[in-house]
Write a protein that holds these residues in place. Sequence first.
Motif, PDB file in Angstrom:
ATOM      1  N   ASN A  94       0.831  -1.212   0.000  1.00 56.55           N
ATOM      2  CA  ASN A  94       0.000   0.000   0.000  1.00 56.55           C
ATOM      3  C   ASN A  94       0.863   1.259   0.000  1.00 56.55           C
ATOM      4  N   ASN A  95       1.523   1.499  -1.113  1.00 57.92           N
ATOM      5  CA  ASN A  95       2.336   2.694  -1.225  1.00 57.92           C
ATOM      6  C   ASN A  95       1.451   3.924  -1.383  1.00 57.92           C
ATOM      7  N   SER A  96       1.884   5.041  -0.817  1.00 57.55           N
ATOM      8  CA  SER A  96       1.160   6.286  -0.981  1.00 57.55           C
ATOM      9  C   SER A  96       1.281   6.760  -2.425  1.00 57.55           C
ATOM     10  N   LEU A  97       0.240   7.424  -2.904  1.00 56.54           N
ATOM     11  CA  LEU A  97       0.222   7.918  -4.270  1.00 56.54           C
ATOM     12  C   LEU A  97       1.343   8.917  -4.521  1.00 56.54           C
ATOM     13  N   VAL A  98       1.761   9.641  -3.489  1.00 58.21           N
ATOM     14  CA  VAL A  98       2.774  10.678  -3.677  1.00 58.21           C
ATOM     15  C   VAL A  98       4.189  10.130  -3.548  1.00 58.21           C
ATOM     16  N   ASN A  99       4.365   8.860  -3.203  1.00 60.39           N
ATOM     17  CA  ASN A  99       5.697   8.285  -3.109  1.00 60.39           C
ATOM     18  C   ASN A  99       6.296   8.115  -4.501  1.00 60.39           C
ATOM     19  N   ILE A 100       7.557   8.487  -4.653  1.00 61.63           N
ATOM     20  CA  ILE A 100       8.260   8.265  -5.911  1.00 61.63           C
ATOM     21  C   ILE A 100       8.833   6.855  -5.878  1.00 61.63           C
ATOM     22  N   ALA A 101       8.285   5.981  -6.723  1.00 64.78           N
ATOM     23  CA  ALA A 101       8.712   4.584  -6.731  1.00 64.78           C
ATOM     24  C   ALA A 101       9.922   4.361  -7.624  1.00 64.78           C
ATOM     25  N   GLY A 102      10.187   5.271  -8.550  1.00 61.28           N
ATOM     26  CA  GLY A 102      11.333   5.095  -9.430  1.00 61.28           C
ATOM     27  C   GLY A 102      11.250   6.017 -10.637  1.00 61.28           C
ATOM     28  N   LEU A 103      12.135   5.768 -11.578  1.00 59.67           N
ATOM     29  CA  LEU A 103      12.243   6.572 -12.795  1.00 59.67           C
ATOM     30  C   LEU A 103      12.095   5.651 -13.996  1.00 59.67           C
ATOM     31  N   GLN A 104      11.352   6.106 -14.996  1.00 61.84           N
ATOM     32  CA  GLN A 104      11.131   5.316 -16.203  1.00 61.84           C
ATOM     33  C   GLN A 104      11.563   6.113 -17.423  1.00 61.84           C
ATOM     34  N   ALA A 105      12.301   5.454 -18.321  1.00 58.89           N
ATOM     35  CA  ALA A 105      12.728   6.076 -19.573  1.00 58.89           C
ATOM     36  C   ALA A 105      12.200   5.243 -20.737  1.00 58.89           C
ATOM     37  N   LYS A 106      11.621   5.915 -21.745  1.00 54.95           N
ATOM     38  CA  LYS A 106      11.105   5.249 -22.942  1.00 54.95           C
ATOM     39  C   LYS A 106      11.789   5.817 -24.169  1.00 54.95           C
ATOM     40  N   TYR A 107      12.089   4.931 -25.108  1.00 51.27           N
ATOM     41  CA  TYR A 107      12.587   5.358 -26.416  1.00 51.27           C
ATOM     42  C   TYR A 107      11.661   4.776 -27.473  1.00 51.27           C
ATOM     43  N   PHE A 108      11.163   5.621 -28.368  1.00 55.51           N
ATOM     44  CA  PHE A 108      10.201   5.188 -29.375  1.00 55.51           C
ATOM     45  C   PHE A 108      10.949   4.736 -30.630  1.00 55.51           C
ATOM     46  N   ILE A 109      10.898   3.419 -30.886  1.00 62.16           N
ATOM     47  CA  ILE A 109      11.564   2.867 -32.063  1.00 62.16           C
ATOM     48  C   ILE A 109      10.691   3.034 -33.310  1.00 62.16           C
ATOM     49  N   SER A 110       9.417   3.371 -33.103  1.00 63.47           N
ATOM     50  CA  SER A 110       8.513   3.740 -34.199  1.00 63.47           C
ATOM     51  C   SER A 110       7.441   4.648 -33.602  1.00 63.47           C
ATOM     52  N   ASP A 111       6.488   5.054 -34.411  1.00 67.76           N
ATOM     53  CA  ASP A 111       5.428   5.924 -33.899  1.00 67.76           C
ATOM     54  C   ASP A 111       4.516   5.201 -32.912  1.00 67.76           C
ATOM     55  N   CYS A 112       4.533   3.880 -32.932  1.00 70.55           N
ATOM     56  CA  CYS A 112       3.605   3.111 -32.093  1.00 70.55           C
ATOM     57  C   CYS A 112       4.288   2.185 -31.088  1.00 70.55           C
ATOM     58  N   TRP A 113       5.606   1.994 -31.185  1.00 71.50           N
ATOM     59  CA  TRP A 113       6.306   1.062 -30.307  1.00 71.50           C
ATOM     60  C   TRP A 113       7.390   1.787 -29.514  1.00 71.50           C
ATOM     61  N   ASP A 114       7.518   1.383 -28.253  1.00 78.89           N
ATOM     62  CA  ASP A 114       8.607   1.907 -27.434  1.00 78.89           C
ATOM     63  C   ASP A 114       9.380   0.771 -26.775  1.00 78.89           C
ATOM     64  N   ILE A 115      10.588   1.084 -26.338  1.00 84.52           N
ATOM     65  CA  ILE A 115      11.363   0.225 -25.440  1.00 84.52           C
ATOM     66  C   ILE A 115      11.590   1.040 -24.181  1.00 84.52           C
ATOM     67  N   ASN A 116      11.276   0.457 -23.013  1.00 83.11           N
ATOM     68  CA  ASN A 116      11.345   1.238 -21.782  1.00 83.11           C
ATOM     69  C   ASN A 116      12.167   0.537 -20.714  1.00 83.11           C
ATOM     70  N   LEU A 117      12.717   1.346 -19.826  1.00 84.82           N
ATOM     71  CA  LEU A 117      13.516   0.865 -18.705  1.00 84.82           C
ATOM     72  C   LEU A 117      13.100   1.619 -17.452  1.00 84.82           C
ATOM     73  N   SER A 118      12.820   0.869 -16.371  1.00 86.77           N
ATOM     74  CA  SER A 118      12.459   1.468 -15.075  1.00 86.77           C
ATOM     75  C   SER A 118      13.489   1.052 -14.038  1.00 86.77           C
ATOM     76  N   LEU A 119      13.789   1.980 -13.114  1.00 87.88           N
ATOM     77  CA  LEU A 119      14.800   1.708 -12.098  1.00 87.88           C
ATOM     78  C   LEU A 119      14.449   2.434 -10.814  1.00 87.88           C
ATOM     79  N   GLY A 120      14.637   1.762  -9.682  1.00 89.38           N
ATOM     80  CA  GLY A 120      14.461   2.363  -8.365  1.00 89.38           C
ATOM     81  C   GLY A 120      15.469   1.760  -7.397  1.00 89.38           C
ATOM     82  N   MET A 121      15.945   2.554  -6.446  1.00 82.66           N
ATOM     83  CA  MET A 121      16.995   2.070  -5.557  1.00 82.66           C
ATOM     84  C   MET A 121      16.949   2.804  -4.227  1.00 82.66           C
TER      85      MET A 121
END
Length: 292
Positions: A94-121
């Motif tokens: 039950n994490n609070s809505l305001v807690n920062i759980a991590g960072l996500q980065a997306k790169y769009f390989i086309s107009d409709c597809w992405d590759i994403n990476l999420s990290l938290g520490m």
Amino acid sequence: MIKRLCTILLLAAAVAPSWAQQAGGGKERVVFAPRKGQWQVSLVLGGGGTFYNEHTSYLLPRYDNTQGAIGLPNGSTDVSGDLNAYLNISGLNNNSLVNIAGLQAKYFISDCWDINLSLGMNISVTPKRDFIEGDYESVPDMIVPAQKYVNAQMTNNWYATIGSNHYFKTSNPRILPYIGVAAGFQMARIETTEPYTGNLYDDDTTDDDEGLPTQVYYAAGKAGQLFGIRGAAIAGVEYSLAKGLILGLEFQPAAYRYDVIQICPKGFDQYNLSHHNIKVFDMPKITLGFRF
């Protein structure tokens, strides 16, 4: 939590048109959909199951030279076999809505597809502090109090996830639903070292309380860790508050995680325990990102 999410989305829908009109001068057509080669970086807020329980003392063994149980959480007397006594990860997180759980980065390989990476520490290190003897007799009018010891402790709790999403265009250019898959690894570890404590060992066989320090008889170090691999189906929707400013809602319709717990007492074999976890419609996450 659902009320908060609805409130945020309604506010976004109310103010976004005016922002977009200002950004485009009320004449130029603003393109909200992602384009090939763009990046999107987002903060991940709230959510469930992202980290293991951060109070990782339950991963430390409890043992000494007269009694104890390898694999029993530190300070626990429960030997009933309840899985919760070992993993402490049942139920939803039950994490609070305001807690920062991590960072996500997306790169769009086309107009409709992405590759994403999420990290938290979350890493924490506490140096040890030895016990310092007090002096209560040398100068009766000037008592020097003893100073307590503090165990050295290092903990780390982190996760990393990689995935890919497919976006669907709708009649409203601001709204982009998507589905995808993700795979990840997460880990929690704790390691402690006991400094000089001032305690002397008493074997209870004589009336003489004098003895060597307990560090001679007891193991000074304890360690334990928990790690797991995870696979999940992803579903979500993104709403463009303005060009390049994205508010998203994401959840996992189905997810599977395999965990291994290892309690590592010095001088003994590791205590290993496996755990399988299946979730359907996991708690949602909110993302707030910038696309460029």
